[in-house]
Design a protein around this motif. Structure first.
Motif, mmCIF file in Angstrom:
data_model
loop_
_atom_site.group_PDB
_atom_site.id
_atom_site.type_symbol
_atom_site.label_atom_id
_atom_site.label_comp_id
_atom_site.label_asym_id
_atom_site.label_seq_id
_atom_site.Cartn_x
_atom_site.Cartn_y
_atom_site.Cartn_z
ATOM 1 N N ASN A 18 -70.648 67.698 7.672
ATOM 2 C CA ASN A 18 -71.195 68.549 6.614
ATOM 3 C C ASN A 18 -70.077 69.126 5.750
ATOM 4 N N SER A 19 -70.469 69.995 4.834
ATOM 5 C CA SER A 19 -69.503 70.531 3.871
ATOM 6 C C SER A 19 -68.811 71.800 4.348
ATOM 7 N N THR A 20 -69.043 72.185 5.615
ATOM 8 C CA THR A 20 -68.365 73.366 6.146
ATOM 9 C C THR A 20 -66.854 73.182 6.027
ATOM 10 N N PRO A 21 -66.125 74.172 5.527
ATOM 11 C CA PRO A 21 -64.665 74.015 5.367
ATOM 12 C C PRO A 21 -63.994 73.615 6.672
ATOM 13 N N ARG A 22 -63.086 72.689 6.566
ATOM 14 C CA ARG A 22 -62.346 72.221 7.731
ATOM 15 C C ARG A 22 -60.957 71.815 7.271
ATOM 16 N N ASP A 23 -60.039 71.720 8.218
ATOM 17 C CA ASP A 23 -58.681 71.289 7.889
ATOM 18 C C ASP A 23 -58.511 69.850 8.384
ATOM 19 N N PRO A 24 -58.552 68.853 7.501
ATOM 20 C CA PRO A 24 -58.471 67.454 7.932
ATOM 21 C C PRO A 24 -57.135 67.082 8.553
ATOM 22 N N SER A 25 -56.156 67.984 8.480
ATOM 23 C CA SER A 25 -54.854 67.681 9.086
ATOM 24 C C SER A 25 -54.781 68.127 10.534
ATOM 25 N N HIS A 26 -55.856 68.753 11.033
ATOM 26 C CA HIS A 26 -55.868 69.236 12.399
ATOM 27 C C HIS A 26 -56.859 68.446 13.256
ATOM 28 N N TRP A 27 -56.532 68.334 14.550
ATOM 29 C CA TRP A 27 -57.422 67.682 15.508
ATOM 30 C C TRP A 27 -58.711 68.494 15.601
ATOM 31 N N PRO A 28 -59.886 67.862 15.730
ATOM 32 C CA PRO A 28 -60.106 66.434 15.944
ATOM 33 C C PRO A 28 -60.304 65.626 14.670
ATOM 34 N N PHE A 29 -60.117 66.260 13.489
ATOM 35 C CA PHE A 29 -60.419 65.583 12.232
ATOM 36 C C PHE A 29 -59.397 64.506 11.883
ATOM 37 N N THR A 30 -58.282 64.476 12.626
ATOM 38 C CA THR A 30 -57.279 63.429 12.439
ATOM 39 C C THR A 30 -57.661 62.130 13.145
ATOM 40 N N ILE A 31 -58.652 62.175 14.034
ATOM 41 C CA ILE A 31 -59.108 60.969 14.726
ATOM 42 C C ILE A 31 -59.882 60.103 13.729
ATOM 43 N N PRO A 32 -59.536 58.826 13.572
ATOM 44 C CA PRO A 32 -60.214 57.983 12.582
ATOM 45 C C PRO A 32 -61.742 57.968 12.719
ATOM 46 N N ALA A 33 -62.251 57.921 13.939
ATOM 47 C CA ALA A 33 -63.704 57.897 14.134
ATOM 48 C C ALA A 33 -64.351 59.188 13.652
ATOM 49 N N VAL A 34 -63.690 60.313 13.890
ATOM 50 C CA VAL A 34 -64.217 61.603 13.437
ATOM 51 C C VAL A 34 -64.155 61.688 11.915
ATOM 52 N N ALA A 35 -63.044 61.291 11.328
ATOM 53 C CA ALA A 35 -62.905 61.322 9.868
ATOM 54 C C ALA A 35 -63.981 60.479 9.201
ATOM 55 N N GLN A 36 -64.365 59.389 9.848
ATOM 56 C CA GLN A 36 -65.369 58.497 9.267
ATOM 57 C C GLN A 36 -66.736 59.170 9.139
ATOM 58 N N LEU A 37 -67.027 60.132 10.012
ATOM 59 C CA LEU A 37 -68.305 60.837 9.933
ATOM 60 C C LEU A 37 -68.461 61.579 8.616
ATOM 61 N N PHE A 38 -67.354 61.902 7.967
ATOM 62 C CA PHE A 38 -67.380 62.659 6.717
ATOM 63 C C PHE A 38 -67.411 61.755 5.480
ATOM 64 N N THR A 39 -67.405 60.445 5.709
ATOM 65 C CA THR A 39 -67.495 59.505 4.593
ATOM 66 C C THR A 39 -68.742 58.636 4.669
ATOM 67 N N GLU A 40 -69.294 58.475 5.873
ATOM 68 C CA GLU A 40 -70.528 57.709 6.026
ATOM 69 C C GLU A 40 -71.263 58.184 7.279
ATOM 70 N N PRO A 41 -72.596 58.256 7.223
ATOM 71 C CA PRO A 41 -73.346 58.751 8.381
ATOM 72 C C PRO A 41 -73.289 57.773 9.546
ATOM 73 N N LEU A 42 -73.319 58.328 10.746
ATOM 74 C CA LEU A 42 -73.403 57.525 11.964
ATOM 75 C C LEU A 42 -74.877 57.406 12.328
ATOM 76 N N ARG A 43 -75.431 56.229 12.174
ATOM 77 C CA ARG A 43 -76.849 56.013 12.431
ATOM 78 C C ARG A 43 -77.055 55.621 13.892
ATOM 79 N N LEU A 44 -77.933 56.349 14.559
ATOM 80 C CA LEU A 44 -78.217 56.097 15.962
ATOM 81 C C LEU A 44 -79.536 55.347 16.102
ATOM 82 N N THR A 45 -79.659 54.587 17.170
ATOM 83 C CA THR A 45 -80.910 53.895 17.486
ATOM 84 C C THR A 45 -81.484 54.540 18.742
#
Length: 246
Positions: A18-45
């Motif tokens: 979501n758009s809640t302020p976060r620091d992308p330079s800090h863990w866990p937002f530095t993890i590629p999988a986590v960063a991806q959640l902010f560019t495309e939704p993770l669709r579950l089945t």
């Protein structure tokens, strides 16, 4: 029931940052999988399996999804109140869940990492008074059969989240749990989210399998998973495999 009707009966349809302020330079937002959640939704089945090496983010995302859904981050249901020392990331605060309109709000979260604390809580509240007397595998089986199924043995609609539960299971027990997960995944209104290192538990028929690595999150077939390929090579020639580790 299929298509969009099935999604309406799914506790979680998709997960996104979501758009809640976060620091992308800090863990866990530095993890590629986590960063991806902010560019495309993770669709579950109805059944989604997350695999990947240590540190790839699968447990971090699994725990955050469970917490954002309203489950106790140390394991248990939405009503579980126990807590010891918080070790979860802040990711749950930065996630938005798209929920199925007609889906159950019931759920259960089981983490191998916090299993002892959960069992102690369940004993103290007299919900499951003897869990510490069982082996880890037997206690896990007790959790599955009493939380995921009704007294009549029918799958209970809801979200069931499991994080690396194979640590408590022998090979034969893993096969039993695979059969149980398969039955759950086919029941109406039931949704499974599983993070695992086990090629056995990853083999749930019809599951959506997502591999986590340095490139983020990608969809894979079971036979193409790194953990499956690596284990096949090892079992074919364990001593030859070990020579490559020198």
């Amino acid at each position: 029931m299929g298509g969009w009707m099935a999604e309406l009966n799914q506790p979680i349809r998709s997960v996104s940052g979501n758009s809640t302020p976060r620091d992308p330079s800090h863990w866990p937002f530095t993890i590629p999988a986590v960063a991806q959640l902010f560019t495309e939704p993770l669709r579950l089945t109805s059944c989604t399996v997350l695999v990947g090496d240590n540190g790839s983010g699968k447990s971090t995302i699994t725990e955050a999804i469970a917490e954002a859904f309203g489950l106790n981050p140390e394991g248990g249901s939405t009503g579980a109140m126990h807590t010891t020392r918080r070790s979860e990331s802040v990711l749950a605060q930065h996630l938005t869940l798209s929920r199925g309109a007609t889906a159950s709000r019931w759920g259960y979260f089981f983490r191998a990492e916090t299993m002892h604390g959960l069992f102690t809580y369940l004993e103290r509240t007299n919900v499951s008074p003897r869990l510490h007397e069982y082996s880890h595998g037997e206690a896990f089986w007790e959790i599955i059969t009493t939380r995921c199924f009704t007294d009549n043995g029918e799958p209970k609609p809801g979200l069931y989240v499991f994080d690396e539960v194979e640590s408590a299971l022998s090979f034969n027990s893993s096969l039993r749990v695979l059969a149980m997960f398969t039955e759950l995944s086919r029941a109406a209104g039931v949704q499974l989210l599983l993070a695992t290192h086990s090629p056995v538990l990853a083999a749930i028929p019809g599951a959506k399998i997502l591999q986590f690595d340095a490139d983020g999150i990608t969809s894979r077939e079971w036979a193409d998973l790194d953990l499956v390929i690596g284990e096949r090579h090892f079992l074919a020639d364990p001593w030859g495999f070990l020579r490559h580790l020198d």
